[in-house]
Design a protein around this motif. Sequence first.
Motif, PDB file in Angstrom:
ATOM      1  N   ASN A   1       0.814  -1.210   0.000  1.00 41.97           N
ATOM      2  CA  ASN A   1       0.000   0.000   0.000  1.00 41.97           C
ATOM      3  C   ASN A   1       0.851   1.264   0.000  1.00 41.97           C
ATOM      4  OD1 ASN A   1      -2.113  -1.774   0.181  1.00 41.97           O
ATOM      5  ND2 ASN A   1      -2.503  -1.421   2.346  1.00 41.97           N
TER       6      ASN A   1
ATOM      7  N   THR B   1       2.120   4.949   0.881  1.00 37.95           N
ATOM      8  CA  THR B   1       2.098   5.686   2.158  1.00 37.95           C
ATOM      9  C   THR B   1       2.371   7.178   1.982  1.00 37.95           C
ATOM     10  OG1 THR B   1       4.458   5.211   2.501  1.00 37.95           O
ATOM     11  CG2 THR B   1       2.868   3.658   3.451  1.00 37.95           C
TER      12      THR B   1
ATOM     13  N   LEU C   1     -15.942   7.118   7.830  1.00 40.60           N
ATOM     14  CA  LEU C   1     -15.141   7.004   9.049  1.00 40.60           C
ATOM     15  C   LEU C   1     -15.914   6.282  10.140  1.00 40.60           C
ATOM     16  CD1 LEU C   1     -13.447  10.538   9.217  1.00 40.60           C
ATOM     17  CD2 LEU C   1     -12.393   8.360   8.587  1.00 40.60           C
TER      18      LEU C   1
ATOM     19  N   THR D   1     -11.273   3.052   5.574  1.00 40.83           N
ATOM     20  CA  THR D   1     -10.105   3.902   5.381  1.00 40.83           C
ATOM     21  C   THR D   1     -10.433   5.040   4.419  1.00 40.83           C
ATOM     22  OG1 THR D   1      -8.685   1.979   5.670  1.00 40.83           O
ATOM     23  CG2 THR D   1      -7.687   3.932   4.695  1.00 40.83           C
TER      24      THR D   1
ATOM     25  N   GLU E   1     -12.034  -4.518   2.045  1.00 42.68           N
ATOM     26  CA  GLU E   1     -11.589  -4.169   3.390  1.00 42.68           C
ATOM     27  C   GLU E   1     -12.512  -4.725   4.466  1.00 42.68           C
ATOM     28  OE1 GLU E   1     -10.344  -0.109   5.894  1.00 42.68           O
ATOM     29  OE2 GLU E   1     -11.271   0.023   3.919  1.00 42.68           O
TER      30      GLU E   1
ATOM     31  N   GLN F   1      -9.070   4.170  -2.784  1.00 41.18           N
ATOM     32  CA  GLN F   1      -8.610   3.638  -1.510  1.00 41.18           C
ATOM     33  C   GLN F   1      -7.094   3.417  -1.561  1.00 41.18           C
ATOM     34  OE1 GLN F   1     -10.563   2.881   1.482  1.00 41.18           O
ATOM     35  NE2 GLN F   1     -11.647   4.408   0.276  1.00 41.18           N
TER      36      GLN F   1
ATOM     37  N   THR G   1      -5.121   1.173  -1.151  1.00 39.40           N
ATOM     38  CA  THR G   1      -4.833  -0.273  -1.130  1.00 39.40           C
ATOM     39  C   THR G   1      -4.411  -0.766  -2.508  1.00 39.40           C
ATOM     40  OG1 THR G   1      -7.193  -0.715  -1.546  1.00 39.40           O
ATOM     41  CG2 THR G   1      -6.466  -0.713   0.757  1.00 39.40           C
TER      42      THR G   1
END
Length: 309
Positions: free
Chosen positions: A199, A201, A213, A218, A236, A258, A260
């Motif tokens: 993933n 960062t 949230l 995420t 997720e 996302q 990911t």
Amino acid sequence: MSSNEERRDAARRKLEERLERERHIARQRRITIISVCSVAVLAAVAVGGYFYYRHWDDKRNTDCTYTKAANDWDKTLKSIEEQVKAAPADQKAEGEKYLAFMREGGKNMRTSPMPQSRTRNTGTVDWTLKTNLGEIPITLDRSSAACNVNALISLTENKYYDGTDCHRLAESAKLHVLQCGDPTRTGAGAPGWTSPDENPTDLKPGEINPQMLQLGMTPPVIYPRGTVAIANRNDEQSGVTNTGSAQFFIVTKDSELQPTLSVVGKVDEAGMKIVDKVVAGGIDPGPVGTPTSGFPKTPLKIESASISS
């Protein structure tokens, strides 16, 4: 010579011989000690060098976990057939169209050997997609997603991408991508294995939805224009991870997604001009798409892909 002098000479010679033997023994002892110490030093240097090399080598390499994931196309088709049979009468025609589309796609299914597990985690690689509209140069960055870059290199070397069409163009409020890497053009093709998630960062945060949230999801991030990332089927909420493999997408305009999706590289501006031509051509919904996500009307075929360091 008197007997006394002879005895003294004999005693002196014996003393000198004894002293010479002792000096010889002492010299041999020193040589032995020096040799042993030298061997010990060399051994220590060798051991130290080995561990230093291992430490250095471990820092510049990564061990990747690729997982076998056989694509049972017959099972997929059977599942679709059952769904079509059970569908309401007014939906059967669309179901039959989708089933025919999947059957046709399955004819182009192909696999590729699983990549080697150990790979470099620093440096860049030049990846060139030779297409029907011209060459698209891409810089792959190992430090961003070493295992997924390694997977792309392996797929390229095994000619997995040669003769394949980019099968999806998505253009909506927050999503702008051109997806490629599936020989079947269905979005369901895969090489027989999956790669690990790496993933990103360092991407800027996107717009945060309070309801998202509250559900524990995420928040999205912004994938910049020109980014090349790996598509996956991660979920997720269900805990489904590590589902990426050969399919990749090019971000045609800054998009919220996302965090990911492993970022493997970037298309240079010359390549993006070709991508922009495809985007300008618009979207063909095809048998399974929508007005905002379907086949590109301007086809982009990867005639061949190549790697150079």
